[in-house]
Every structure is written in structure tokens, then in C-alpha cells.
Design an enzyme around this catalytic site. Structure first.
Site, mmCIF file in Angstrom:
data_model
loop_
_atom_site.group_PDB
_atom_site.id
_atom_site.type_symbol
_atom_site.label_atom_id
_atom_site.label_comp_id
_atom_site.label_asym_id
_atom_site.label_seq_id
_atom_site.Cartn_x
_atom_site.Cartn_y
_atom_site.Cartn_z
ATOM 1 N N ASP A 98 -6.139 0.673 0.487
ATOM 2 C CA ASP A 98 -6.364 0.937 1.905
ATOM 3 C C ASP A 98 -7.746 0.412 2.291
ATOM 4 O O ASP A 98 -8.429 -0.241 1.493
ATOM 5 C CB ASP A 98 -6.227 2.432 2.202
ATOM 6 C CG ASP A 98 -7.339 3.261 1.574
ATOM 7 O OD1 ASP A 98 -8.103 2.727 0.746
ATOM 8 O OD2 ASP A 98 -7.434 4.450 1.903
ATOM 9 N N LYS A 123 0.830 -1.195 0.000
ATOM 10 C CA LYS A 123 0.000 0.000 0.000
ATOM 11 C C LYS A 123 0.871 1.254 0.000
ATOM 12 O O LYS A 123 0.668 2.170 -0.806
ATOM 13 C CB LYS A 123 -0.931 0.009 1.216
ATOM 14 C CG LYS A 123 -1.856 1.222 1.274
ATOM 15 C CD LYS A 123 -2.701 1.225 2.531
ATOM 16 C CE LYS A 123 -1.885 1.686 3.719
ATOM 17 N NZ LYS A 123 -2.727 1.905 4.926
#
Length: 211
Positions: free
Chosen positions: A139, A121
Site C-alpha cells: 500500500d 494489494k
């Protein structure tokens, strides 16, 4: 509607709804985004933006932060939660940037993944926001909304969601699409309350509308 068409439709609608999509973490240098995204784990971006002001006032560059002890860093970043582990990762990461990369953040995805505290991420966020490369930032908002809209089916693993989205989202749209999912997830398709489907620009194409 197949998933690729659904993705393209969602991209265009969210683009109209949130034309100025951007990262909600404040930064003016790549290394600061690296620090902030580590602090943002289980913490709001708004709080991170406040906390880092004190951090950067005391340690204004990679070299000074690399020279600080994890305990000194923890003293400042504690309000973000998980202070000890975050401070340890930030300290180790800055040392590597200083010693191996001459205070610069590497622009290679695999090199970013080798840095302490940097997962897929975070690496995608850096690649997209700093280097303008194709990126999919999975996310919690991206994962939740992708499942609700119907872009993925019951997939909660971040890497699996990322791989699925790569197949249906045009590479040049991925980074901003994920930023828009964050904005939409905070304002409309919320996690802690029932989604506000009555004012959602995706309501008529959303697979889980009203659920």
C-alpha cells in the site's frame, strides 16, 4: 548494510515497537475483508469501518449483497468516495462468489486476481490475513517507507516494490511487516508532515533519515 540485513533489522525493530500488528479494517468473515479493502481505496480505514456497518446490516451475507443492485450498494458506500465504481465492483465480485464459489472467498492468489476490483494489494491482504499465507501488501505506506528506509531505491510501482521485498523479507514475516509499516507510517514516518525521525526506532539505520 545490505538490503537483506536492513530488512531483517527493520522487521525486528518494528516488531518490538508494534507487537500487535493487525489489519486495521474490521471484519469477521473473509468476504467482508474483500468488500472493505475495495472501499478503502482513497479512503481511510476508519471511515470504511463505519460505513460497512450499515452495509452489512442491510446485506448480512454474500447472497444478499450479490442480489443487491449496484445503485443500492452505492447509496450506502458513497461516503467512501468513488461510490459508483466501488459499488459496481462489489456487486460483480459478490455475484461471482455466490455463483462460482458457493459464497466463499477463494484461497488461490490467481483466482483472487480474477475477481472484479481485486488487485495484487488486495489479493495479498486476503492471502495473508485470511489464509495465513506469505504476503507482501504494497500500500502507500509500504511503498513510501520502503523507499525512505532504503529497502528499495526510488521505486514507486507497487508490483515492483512487492517483487523487491519478496527477495529480502522472509516469507513468514511479510504480512505482519507490512501491517507494521502502516502503523509506523501513520504515527511516525508520516506522508503529510515531516517524518518524526527523533522518535523513530529505525532512525539510525534509515537511509533517508531527516529527509
Amino acid at each position: 548494510m545490505d538490503k537483506k540485513k536492513l530488512a531483517l533489522s527493520a522487521i525486528e525493530r518494528l516488531k518490538n515497537e508494534y507487537p500487535d500488528a493487525d489489519c486495521t479494517l474490521d471484519y469477521d468473515e473473509a468476504w467482508k475483508l474483500l468488500v472493505s479493502v475495495r472501499l478503502a481505496a482513497q479512503c481511510t480505514d476508519a471511515r470504511v469501518n463505519v460505513v460497512v456497518e450499515d452495509l452489512y446490516a442491510k446485506y448480512p451475507d454474500v447472497a444478499s449483497l450479490a442480489a443487491a443492485s449496484p445503485e443500492e450498494i452505492e447509496e450506502i458506500v458513497r461516503p467512501c468516495g468513488l461510490g459508483r465504481s466501488k459499488a459496481r465492483d462489489i456487486s460483480a465480485c459478490m455475484k461471482i462468489l455466490h455463483e462460482k464459489y458457493h459464497d466463499r472467498v477463494p484461497g488461490d492468489f490467481d483466482e483472487l486476481l480474477k475477481l472484479p476490483g481485486v488487485g495484487r494489494k488486495s489479493a495479498n491482504l486476503i492471502m495473508g490475513d485470511v489464509f495465513g499465507k506469505p504476503a507482501i501488501v504494497t500500500d502507500t505506506h509500504c511503498i513510501r517507507l520502503s523507499n525512505r528506509i532504503g529497502l528499495v531505491d526510488g521505486v514507486k510501482d507497487p508490483k515492483k516494490v512487492e517483487m523487491a521485498l519478496w527477495k529480502i523479507v522472509p516469507p513468514e514475516e511479510g504480512n505482519n511487516f507490512c501491517h507494521r509499516l502502516v502503523l509506523h507510517g501513520r504515527a511516525v514516518c508520516t506522508a503529510r508532515t515531516k517524518p518524526f525521525c527523533d522518535k523513530c526506532c529505525l532512525a539510525d539505520i534509515c537511509e533517508k533519515n531527516g529527509l
